[in-house]
Write a protein that holds these residues in place. Structure first.
Motif, mmCIF file in Angstrom:
data_model
loop_
_atom_site.group_PDB
_atom_site.id
_atom_site.type_symbol
_atom_site.label_atom_id
_atom_site.label_comp_id
_atom_site.label_asym_id
_atom_site.label_seq_id
_atom_site.Cartn_x
_atom_site.Cartn_y
_atom_site.Cartn_z
ATOM 1 N N MET A 1 43.124 37.157 41.439
ATOM 2 C CA MET A 1 42.474 37.601 42.646
ATOM 3 C C MET A 1 41.233 36.731 42.861
ATOM 4 O O MET A 1 40.453 36.541 41.959
ATOM 5 C CB MET A 1 42.090 39.070 42.485
ATOM 6 C CG MET A 1 41.811 39.745 43.788
ATOM 7 S SD MET A 1 41.274 41.457 43.576
ATOM 8 C CE MET A 1 42.795 42.216 43.133
ATOM 9 N N LYS B 1 39.162 37.739 31.237
ATOM 10 C CA LYS B 1 40.421 38.123 31.888
ATOM 11 C C LYS B 1 41.249 39.058 31.007
ATOM 12 O O LYS B 1 41.931 39.940 31.515
ATOM 13 C CB LYS B 1 41.227 36.878 32.251
ATOM 14 C CG LYS B 1 40.622 36.083 33.389
ATOM 15 C CD LYS B 1 41.462 34.850 33.659
ATOM 16 C CE LYS B 1 41.013 34.104 34.887
ATOM 17 N NZ LYS B 1 41.909 32.980 35.200
ATOM 18 N N ASP C 1 39.517 42.457 31.305
ATOM 19 C CA ASP C 1 39.670 43.057 32.637
ATOM 20 C C ASP C 1 40.629 42.219 33.473
ATOM 21 O O ASP C 1 40.202 41.292 34.157
ATOM 22 C CB ASP C 1 38.310 43.158 33.330
ATOM 23 C CG ASP C 1 38.425 43.777 34.720
ATOM 24 O OD1 ASP C 1 39.461 44.417 35.024
ATOM 25 O OD2 ASP C 1 37.486 43.617 35.512
ATOM 26 N N PRO C 2 41.911 42.550 33.419
ATOM 27 C CA PRO C 2 42.899 41.783 34.191
ATOM 28 C C PRO C 2 42.640 41.794 35.704
ATOM 29 O O PRO C 2 43.158 40.937 36.415
ATOM 30 C CB PRO C 2 44.230 42.474 33.860
ATOM 31 C CG PRO C 2 43.990 43.171 32.558
ATOM 32 C CD PRO C 2 42.542 43.566 32.578
ATOM 33 N N ASP C 3 41.846 42.742 36.193
ATOM 34 C CA ASP C 3 41.560 42.832 37.627
ATOM 35 C C ASP C 3 40.265 42.121 38.030
ATOM 36 O O ASP C 3 39.802 42.266 39.165
ATOM 37 C CB ASP C 3 41.477 44.303 38.058
ATOM 38 C CG ASP C 3 42.807 45.019 37.891
ATOM 39 O OD1 ASP C 3 43.860 44.376 38.088
ATOM 40 O OD2 ASP C 3 42.791 46.208 37.531
ATOM 41 N N VAL D 1 37.568 39.535 39.344
ATOM 42 C CA VAL D 1 37.559 38.604 40.470
ATOM 43 C C VAL D 1 36.686 37.413 40.078
ATOM 44 O O VAL D 1 35.536 37.592 39.664
ATOM 45 C CB VAL D 1 36.992 39.270 41.748
ATOM 46 C CG1 VAL D 1 36.892 38.266 42.886
ATOM 47 C CG2 VAL D 1 37.841 40.465 42.150
ATOM 48 N N TRP E 1 32.031 36.289 37.430
ATOM 49 C CA TRP E 1 33.117 37.254 37.307
ATOM 50 C C TRP E 1 32.625 38.613 37.773
ATOM 51 O O TRP E 1 31.557 39.064 37.352
ATOM 52 C CB TRP E 1 33.626 37.313 35.869
ATOM 53 C CG TRP E 1 34.294 36.024 35.495
ATOM 54 C CD1 TRP E 1 35.603 35.698 35.717
ATOM 55 C CD2 TRP E 1 33.706 34.881 34.877
ATOM 56 N NE1 TRP E 1 35.853 34.413 35.271
ATOM 57 C CE2 TRP E 1 34.703 33.896 34.748
ATOM 58 C CE3 TRP E 1 32.420 34.590 34.418
ATOM 59 C CZ2 TRP E 1 34.466 32.653 34.175
ATOM 60 C CZ3 TRP E 1 32.170 33.349 33.859
ATOM 61 C CH2 TRP E 1 33.190 32.395 33.743
ATOM 62 N N HIS F 1 33.764 42.794 39.192
ATOM 63 C CA HIS F 1 34.685 43.917 39.353
ATOM 64 C C HIS F 1 33.810 45.109 39.727
ATOM 65 O O HIS F 1 33.026 45.567 38.907
ATOM 66 C CB HIS F 1 35.445 44.194 38.057
ATOM 67 C CG HIS F 1 36.469 45.288 38.198
ATOM 68 N ND1 HIS F 1 37.616 45.298 37.471
ATOM 69 C CD2 HIS F 1 36.522 46.395 38.981
ATOM 70 C CE1 HIS F 1 38.334 46.372 37.785
ATOM 71 N NE2 HIS F 1 37.676 47.043 38.700
ATOM 72 N N ARG G 1 34.180 45.152 29.164
ATOM 73 C CA ARG G 1 34.733 46.436 29.620
ATOM 74 C C ARG G 1 33.616 47.438 29.931
ATOM 75 O O ARG G 1 33.705 48.204 30.895
ATOM 76 C CB ARG G 1 35.677 47.018 28.569
ATOM 77 C CG ARG G 1 36.986 46.260 28.464
ATOM 78 C CD ARG G 1 37.932 46.906 27.455
ATOM 79 N NE ARG G 1 39.022 46.010 27.141
ATOM 80 C CZ ARG G 1 39.211 45.421 25.963
ATOM 81 N NH1 ARG G 1 38.385 45.649 24.958
ATOM 82 N NH2 ARG G 1 40.224 44.601 25.767
ATOM 83 N N SER H 1 31.818 50.332 37.928
ATOM 84 C CA SER H 1 32.737 51.291 38.554
ATOM 85 C C SER H 1 32.088 52.662 38.715
ATOM 86 O O SER H 1 32.277 53.323 39.736
ATOM 87 C CB SER H 1 34.018 51.406 37.728
ATOM 88 O OG SER H 1 34.685 50.163 37.716
#
Length: 138
Positions: free
Chosen positions: A1, A39, A42-44, A46, A57, A59, A120, A127
């Motif tokens: 992404m 990555k 956190d595979p998601d 950006v 990086w 998120h 993480r 989040s």
């Protein structure tokens, strides 16, 4: 992404690839490894390219940057002061109220599991702040 493209038409991920290749030494190797660990954690995530050449990086907000200097690769966590660091990875920018950084020098050992845990934690913090903002606006 990916978010946005540069004036060269390259995506942020392509610009980071080019930066790693351009470095062509231990700094590129460390930056590449840090990127892979981010990555994995956190595979998601950006990838972004900001401030005229700094890999970033994100998120749900900024996680960290990967700055390269002559003698160090500096991984700066935007909200590092709010993160638990039981492994003691932070070794730079310790005096500020917000950021914390990890300086990697040539030949440095990377505690991969501790670093992924830190990434993480940064994502979880971003989040949780994003969720609290959205509940306040409802």
């Amino acid at each position: 992404m990916e978010k946005g493209e540069s004036p060269t038409g390259m995506s942020p991920s392509q610009l980071i690839d080019a930066k790693i290749k351009e470095l062509g030494d231990w700094r590129g190797e460390i930056l590449s490894r840090l990127r892979a660990l981010i990555k994995e954690a956190d595979p998601d995530v950006v990838e972004e390219w900001k401030w005229r050449g700094v890999p970033v990086w994100s998120h749900a907000g900024l996680i960290c940057t990967g700055e390269t200097y002559k003698n160090v690769v500096k991984m700066t966590f935007a909200k590092g002061a709010a993160l638990m660091d039981p492994s003691g990875l932070f070794n730079s920018s310790l005096d500020g109220n917000t950021r914390r950084a990890i300086d990697f020098h040539e030949g440095a050992h990377i505690d991969e599991e501790a670093l992924k845990t830190l990434v993480r934690a940064a994502v979880a913090l971003n989040s949780s702040k994003a969720r609290s903002r959205s509940t306040k606006s409802n």
